[in-house]
Write an enzyme that holds these catalytic residues in place. Structure first.
Site, short mmCIF file in Angstrom:
data_model
loop_
_atom_site.label_atom_id
_atom_site.label_comp_id
_atom_site.label_asym_id
_atom_site.label_seq_id
_atom_site.Cartn_x
_atom_site.Cartn_y
_atom_site.Cartn_z
N HIS A 1 -124.37 -74.50 17.81
CA HIS A 1 -123.09 -75.01 18.32
C HIS A 1 -122.21 -75.38 17.14
CE1 HIS A 1 -120.22 -77.31 20.69
NE2 HIS A 1 -120.71 -76.70 21.74
N ASP B 1 -125.83 -73.62 27.38
CA ASP B 1 -126.11 -72.32 28.03
C ASP B 1 -127.59 -71.99 28.06
OD1 ASP B 1 -123.12 -71.41 26.50
OD2 ASP B 1 -123.43 -71.51 28.66
C1 SDX Z 1 -120.49 -72.76 24.34
O1 SDX Z 1 -117.22 -75.08 21.46
C2 SDX Z 1 -117.78 -75.50 22.52
O2 SDX Z 1 -117.72 -76.69 22.84
C3 SDX Z 1 -118.44 -74.44 23.38
C4 SDX Z 1 -119.22 -74.93 24.59
C5 SDX Z 1 -118.31 -75.55 25.63
O3 SDX Z 1 -118.81 -76.36 26.41
O4 SDX Z 1 -117.12 -75.13 25.71
O5 SDX Z 1 -120.18 -75.87 24.18
C6 SDX Z 1 -119.92 -73.76 25.29
O6 SDX Z 1 -119.84 -71.81 24.02
C7 SDX Z 1 -121.86 -73.01 23.75
C8 SDX Z 1 -122.27 -71.92 22.69
C9 SDX Z 1 -122.79 -70.69 23.44
N1 SDX Z 1 -123.05 -69.57 22.46
C10 SDX Z 1 -124.28 -69.19 22.15
O7 SDX Z 1 -125.31 -69.74 22.54
C11 SDX Z 1 -124.33 -67.95 21.25
C12 SDX Z 1 -125.35 -68.15 20.13
N2 SDX Z 1 -124.83 -69.16 19.19
C13 SDX Z 1 -124.06 -68.72 18.08
O8 SDX Z 1 -123.52 -67.48 18.08
C14 SDX Z 1 -123.36 -69.82 17.30
O9 SDX Z 1 -124.28 -70.84 17.13
C15 SDX Z 1 -122.07 -70.38 17.88
C16 SDX Z 1 -121.11 -69.31 18.21
C17 SDX Z 1 -122.34 -71.20 19.09
C18 SDX Z 1 -121.47 -71.28 16.79
O10 SDX Z 1 -121.06 -70.46 15.78
P1 SDX Z 1 -120.53 -71.08 14.37
O11 SDX Z 1 -120.23 -72.52 14.48
O12 SDX Z 1 -119.45 -70.18 13.85
O13 SDX Z 1 -121.80 -71.01 13.47
P2 SDX Z 1 -122.22 -69.76 12.59
O14 SDX Z 1 -122.21 -68.53 13.43
O15 SDX Z 1 -121.40 -69.77 11.35
O16 SDX Z 1 -123.74 -70.13 12.27
C19 SDX Z 1 -124.08 -70.99 11.18
C20 SDX Z 1 -125.42 -70.44 10.69
C21 SDX Z 1 -125.38 -68.95 10.35
O17 SDX Z 1 -126.41 -68.74 9.40
P3 SDX Z 1 -126.00 -68.64 7.80
O18 SDX Z 1 -124.88 -67.63 7.68
O19 SDX Z 1 -125.55 -70.05 7.44
O20 SDX Z 1 -127.27 -68.21 7.11
O21 SDX Z 1 -126.40 -70.54 11.75
C22 SDX Z 1 -126.82 -69.25 12.13
C23 SDX Z 1 -125.79 -68.27 11.61
O22 SDX Z 1 -126.37 -66.99 11.36
N3 SDX Z 1 -126.87 -69.21 13.59
C24 SDX Z 1 -127.82 -68.63 14.32
C25 SDX Z 1 -127.48 -68.91 15.65
N4 SDX Z 1 -126.36 -69.63 15.70
C26 SDX Z 1 -125.98 -69.82 14.42
N5 SDX Z 1 -128.90 -67.91 13.97
C27 SDX Z 1 -129.66 -67.46 14.99
N6 SDX Z 1 -129.42 -67.68 16.29
C28 SDX Z 1 -128.33 -68.41 16.66
N7 SDX Z 1 -128.09 -68.62 17.94
#
Ligand code: SDX
Length: 427
Positions: free
Chosen positions: A305, A362
């Site tokens: 998140h 989710d």
């Molecule tokens: C919702 O914003 C809100 O409030 C949203 C929400 C709401 O109520 O409106 O809470 C609802 O959208 C919840 C999120 C649902 N999405 C997912 O579950 C999809 C999987 N999660 C990710 O794609 C990610 O965690 C996000 C999109 C939720 C957040 O993305 P960010 O903040 O841009 O973080 P990032 O992608 O830059 O990740 C930081 C690091 C990265 O690794 P490094 O580059 O630092 O090595 O964490 C890793 C990412 O690769 N990472 C994950 C991961 N999520 C982040 N690695 C593996 N699996 C994951 N799910």
């Protein structure tokens, strides 16, 4: 007021720092470009607040969420979705009389125009419900042209009630069209959640009594999804609203943003991921290993998140509710076992711990939706149904502020320098 001093070249600029209710602080950079010729660069707007807000507060480090100051745990336990919808929009919990009047006003608007059936029926049966819902919400602007002025509080109020009242009917009718079943009309003798369940699952040939366990679980799920600060879809609603577009068009933009797999679409992705792990017999260890592999596009959907760097409090509530609902419905879902194992392995893995990746809202919601009988591709419209009052409240907050300006961010241009046009025969 505290200040921040920025030095650039031989210039120095003192900027005011505003402090929020919980001590969070923001540098007001309104004078940054005019005084220092600078703009800020902030990919994903991770460190940027567009404005001041009072609808909900997320303490990402502590894993806390509150709506108008009330902790989500207390609202989840004691409140109803319509009471929360009232709270988010009007800022206070309603008295008994105010709530009854609000519920009555919602009941008055649950019907949708008969000719909206043509809109649903214009779609292929394979259309994704989010695409249909976004179009139906947009269409409401055409059916209610008298209440579109975003600066007219009365017009916005009646449009808000229509949105809250008609979204369940539009979702249910879109579903009935897709499964080629007759439309079920709203039954205003029922509460909000039960009315929606009846429109979704009843058929003319059988008597249908909404299961109170399912209605209670739906009420909880809708409350938990109702608002969440400046998330992607809420930001879309506010950005479109900032041009003084009407509330229906602004909310339709939010629905499209929510449909993305990184946002609300994740609840469908989580179920499909768990199903894939189950069908293929892939171990959770392998799934976690793939999620960590930068060369593998696989991500643990439902994990991570932008703001929560601790457990998402909604996930904590839903993890408990999943057990209760599945027990009450006598559903034994192997995907719940996989989800729990996945969570256990991930939360003990350095990669996830280091990046503070926890289950989000989710991760468990889809398991409950499925146990309640909803098809997987309806999960994200259920998220939209819950988020409707939040989108509306945030739109109303923005439009109520005289200082609101159209959102028009800058960019740092890194393209070609000026160059002369080249005639086609010389290219
Ligand atoms: C919702 O914003 C809100 O409030 C949203 C929400 C709401 O109520 O409106 O809470 C609802 O959208 C919840 C999120 C649902 N999405 C997912 O579950 C999809 C999987 N999660 C990710 O794609 C990610 O965690 C996000 C999109 C939720 C957040 O993305 P960010 O903040 O841009 O973080 P990032 O992608 O830059 O990740 C930081 C690091 C990265 O690794 P490094 O580059 O630092 O090595 O964490 C890793 C990412 O690769 N990472 C994950 C991961 N999520 C982040 N690695 C593996 N699996 C994951 N799910």
């Amino acid at each position: 007021m505290p200040e921040a001093v920025l030095r650039y070249g031989d210039k120095e600029l003192t900027l005011p720092v505003k402090i929020g209710t919980h001590g969070d602080a923001a540098i007001d950079i309104a004078k940054l470009r005019s005084e220092l010729g600078l703009v800020t660069l902030d990919g994903g707007l991770a460190n940027t607040a567009e404005g001041e807000g009072a609808v909900s507060f997320i303490d990402g480090e502590a894993g806390k969420l509150s709506y108008r100051g009330y902790p989500i745990e207390q609202l989840a336990e004691h409140s109803s979705f319509l009471e929360v919808a009232y709270l988010l929009q009007y800022g206070e919990l309603p008295t008994k009389a105010e709530l009854e009047a609000y519920e009555e006003s919602i009941r008055r608007h649950t019907l949708i125009r008969e000719d909206m059936k043509h809109l649903f029926e214009a779609f292929p049966h394979s259309a994704h419900p989010m695409q249909i819902l976004a179009s139906a919400v947009s269409a409401l602007a055409s059916y209610y042209p008298d209440a579109l002025d975003p600066l007219d509080e009365e017009a916005v109020d009646i449009s808000s009630r229509r949105l809250i009242a008609k979204t369940p009917t539009m979702i249910a009718w879109a579903y009935k069209y897709r499964v080629s079943q007759p439309y079920t009309y709203p039954d205003n003798t029922l509460d909000y959640a039960s009315n929606f369940l009846k429109m979704m699952f009843s058929v003319p040939a059988e008597e249908y009594l909404p299961d109170p366990v399912v209605a209670k679980a739906l009420n909880l799920l809708l409350i938990l999804h109702a608002d969440h600060g400046q998330n992607c879809s809420t930001s879309a609603v506010r950005l479109v609203g900032s041009s003084r577009s009407n509330i229906f068009s602004s909310v339709a933009a939010g629905i499209h943003a929510l449909a993305g797999p990184l946002h609300g679409g994740a609840n469908q992705e989580v179920l499909e991921m768990l199903q894939e792990l189950y069908d293929s017999g892939t171990s959770v260890e392998t799934a976690v290993k793939r999620a960590k592999d930068k060369n593998d596009p696989f991500r643990l959907m439902g994990f991570g998140h932008r703001v929560y760097k601790n457990f998402d409090p909604r996930a904590r509530i839903l993890k408990k509710a999943a057990d209760e609902v599945l027990d009450a419905l006598d559903v034994d879902d192997p995907l719940l076992d996989i989800a729990r194992e996945l969570e256990e392995v991930a939360l003990n893995d350095e990669y996830f711990v280091e990046r503070k990746l926890y289950p989000n809202v989710d991760f468990y919601s889809g398991i409950i939706y499925r146990a309640m009988g909803f098809p997987v591709d309806m999960f994200t419209v259920l998220f939209a149904l819950g988020r409707m009052p939040g989108w509306i409240a945030q739109f109303r907050e923005l439009m109520s502020k005289p200082e609101t300006r159209i959102f028009r961010p800058r960019q740092l241009y890194v393209g070609y320098d000026y160059r002369d046009y080249v005639p086609i025969d010389r290219r």
